[in-house]
Design an enzyme around this catalytic site. Structure first.
Site, PDB file in Angstrom:
ATOM      1  N   ASN A   1       5.868  -2.875   8.592  1.00 46.40           N
ATOM      2  CA  ASN A   1       6.700  -1.682   8.429  1.00 46.40           C
ATOM      3  C   ASN A   1       5.808  -0.578   7.870  1.00 46.40           C
ATOM      4  O   ASN A   1       5.451  -0.608   6.689  1.00 46.40           O
ATOM      5  CB  ASN A   1       7.851  -2.000   7.465  1.00 46.40           C
ATOM      6  CG  ASN A   1       8.656  -0.760   7.104  1.00 46.40           C
ATOM      7  OD1 ASN A   1       8.537   0.281   7.752  1.00 46.40           O
ATOM      8  ND2 ASN A   1       9.484  -0.870   6.071  1.00 46.40           N
ATOM      9  N   TRP A   2       5.463   0.367   8.737  1.00 47.29           N
ATOM     10  CA  TRP A   2       4.543   1.432   8.308  1.00 47.29           C
ATOM     11  C   TRP A   2       5.234   2.513   7.484  1.00 47.29           C
ATOM     12  O   TRP A   2       4.581   3.433   6.987  1.00 47.29           O
ATOM     13  CB  TRP A   2       3.872   2.060   9.540  1.00 47.29           C
ATOM     14  CG  TRP A   2       2.671   1.294  10.008  1.00 47.29           C
ATOM     15  CD1 TRP A   2       2.368  -0.002   9.727  1.00 47.29           C
ATOM     16  CD2 TRP A   2       1.613   1.783  10.836  1.00 47.29           C
ATOM     17  NE1 TRP A   2       1.186  -0.356  10.323  1.00 47.29           N
ATOM     18  CE2 TRP A   2       0.690   0.725  11.016  1.00 47.29           C
ATOM     19  CE3 TRP A   2       1.345   3.009  11.455  1.00 47.29           C
ATOM     20  CZ2 TRP A   2      -0.476   0.852  11.780  1.00 47.29           C
ATOM     21  CZ3 TRP A   2       0.186   3.138  12.227  1.00 47.29           C
ATOM     22  CH2 TRP A   2      -0.712   2.066  12.372  1.00 47.29           C
ATOM     23  N   LYS A   3       6.541   2.447   7.372  1.00 44.77           N
ATOM     24  CA  LYS A   3       7.293   3.462   6.616  1.00 44.77           C
ATOM     25  C   LYS A   3       6.846   4.868   7.075  1.00 44.77           C
ATOM     26  O   LYS A   3       6.580   5.055   8.250  1.00 44.77           O
ATOM     27  CB  LYS A   3       7.110   3.261   5.114  1.00 44.77           C
ATOM     28  CG  LYS A   3       7.361   1.817   4.689  1.00 44.77           C
ATOM     29  CD  LYS A   3       7.481   1.646   3.209  1.00 44.77           C
ATOM     30  CE  LYS A   3       7.538   0.166   2.887  1.00 44.77           C
ATOM     31  NZ  LYS A   3       8.092  -0.106   1.569  1.00 44.77           N
TER      32      LYS A   3
ATOM     33  N   GLY B   1       7.106  -3.192  -2.596  1.00 45.42           N
ATOM     34  CA  GLY B   1       6.137  -2.195  -3.031  1.00 45.42           C
ATOM     35  C   GLY B   1       5.776  -2.279  -4.501  1.00 45.42           C
ATOM     36  O   GLY B   1       5.145  -1.368  -5.036  1.00 45.42           O
TER      37      GLY B   1
ATOM     38  N   SER C   1       6.162  -7.371  -1.076  1.00 45.35           N
ATOM     39  CA  SER C   1       4.788  -7.558  -1.562  1.00 45.35           C
ATOM     40  C   SER C   1       4.103  -8.785  -0.965  1.00 45.35           C
ATOM     41  O   SER C   1       3.401  -9.517  -1.674  1.00 45.35           O
ATOM     42  CB  SER C   1       4.764  -7.601  -3.095  1.00 45.35           C
ATOM     43  OG  SER C   1       5.229  -6.376  -3.621  1.00 45.35           O
TER      44      SER C   1
HETATM   45  C1  PEP Z   1       8.892  -3.358   3.171  1.00 43.48           C
HETATM   46  O1  PEP Z   1       8.670  -2.174   3.286  1.00 43.48           O
HETATM   47  O2  PEP Z   1       9.780  -3.882   3.858  1.00 43.48           O
HETATM   48  C2  PEP Z   1       8.100  -4.130   2.222  1.00 43.48           C
HETATM   49  C3  PEP Z   1       8.378  -5.407   2.063  1.00 43.48           C
HETATM   50  O3  PEP Z   1       7.099  -3.467   1.551  1.00 43.48           O
HETATM   51  P1  PEP Z   1       5.899  -4.136   0.689  1.00 43.48           P
HETATM   52  O4  PEP Z   1       5.315  -5.235   1.534  1.00 43.48           O
HETATM   53  O5  PEP Z   1       4.955  -3.017   0.463  1.00 43.48           O
HETATM   54  O6  PEP Z   1       6.507  -4.679  -0.552  1.00 43.48           O
END
Ligand code: PEP
Length: 249
Positions: A10-12, A171, A205
């Site tokens: 998921n690049w957001k 995150g 994470s």
């Molecule tokens: C996400 O955006 O779905 C996510 C799990 O982010 P991260 O891996 O950075 O915690």
């Protein structure tokens, strides 16, 4: 029933056309992964869907969006419909991510309507559920996730993917313990209309250092990866962990 693993990035709100070289680096590993039973998906921002699809052609890399509207078209400034996302080259769409639930007040009923629209347009929805830290500490995690699932998953969701993402782990560098993840995924599976055929991803994470342990859990069918999916080295190592997990079975 054997479920294929799915590693989804998921690049957001990250990524420009100057980042398309990432996909050239990813392609050989995605092909290797596909042959080993692991699907590799990247969900860039909407602006990059068509450029990424054009760049990747018929490679093994799957492409997904991060949201879609409930309607197929209309007066909805700034939104994109499921049909538009499909037309741009995506096959998947993330729905109900906690950042959309909090930033945009998305309810599970709205997520369900979006999932219906996505399925109608030929997309596979990845429906996100997960409790906050306060809810977990109050012993409400299973009740919250059960309620989100019941309200977010359309009855006709034959092809849906579920992502369990504890909000407090997204995150933050904090990850749910393997035993908490195992318990929650087993619980989620009991709540699904097609338990054996539905993939349940863990997100929060996920990094190269914890991916192997998480992917080895029985009811974990892959990962939804945020921050680490922006780095080809880290994303590649997470994909490797999934490939090795499949080989070990
Ligand atoms: C996400 O955006 O779905 C996510 C799990 O982010 P991260 O891996 O950075 O915690």
């Amino acid at each position: 029933m054997t479920r294929r693993m799915l590693i989804a990035g998921n690049w957001k709100m990250h990524g420009l056309r100057s980042d398309l070289g990432f996909f050239d680096q990813l392609e050989p590993q995605a092909a290797l992964a596909a042959a080993a039973g692991v699907d590799v998906l990247v969900c860039p921002p909407a602006t990059l869907l068509a450029p990424v699809a054009g760049h990747c052609g018929d490679s093994a890399i799957l492409i997904g969006a991060q949201d879609c509207h409930t309607n197929s078209s209309g007066a909805h400034t700034g939104d994109v419909s499921a049909g538009m996302v499909r037309d741009a080259g995506a096959g998947y769409v993330i729905l109900g991510h906690s950042e959309r639930r909090s930033d945009h007040g998305e309810t599970s009923a709205l997520v369900c309507a979006k999932a219906e629209a996505a399925i109608m347009a030929g997309l596979i929805p990845i429906i996100c559920v997960g409790e906050t830290r306060e809810q977990r500490e109050a012993g409400e995690a299973f009740g919250i996730v059960g309620a989100q699932l019941a309200a977010s998953l359309p009855a006709a969701a034959r092809m849906a993917v579920i992502a369990y993402e504890p909000v407090w782990a997204i995150g933050t560098g904090l990850t749910a313990s393997p035993s908490d993840v195992a318990q929650m995924h087993a619980f989620i599976r009991t709540r699904l209309p097609r338990p054996a055929g539905t993939r349940i991803l863990y997100g929060g994470s996920v990094k190269p250092g914890n991916a192997g342990e998480l992917m080895a859990l029985d009811d974990v069918d892959g990962a939804l990866v945020g921050g680490a999916s922006l780095d080809i080295g880290q994303f590649g190592a997470i994909i490797d962990a999934a490939i090795h997990g499949c080989a070990a079975q």
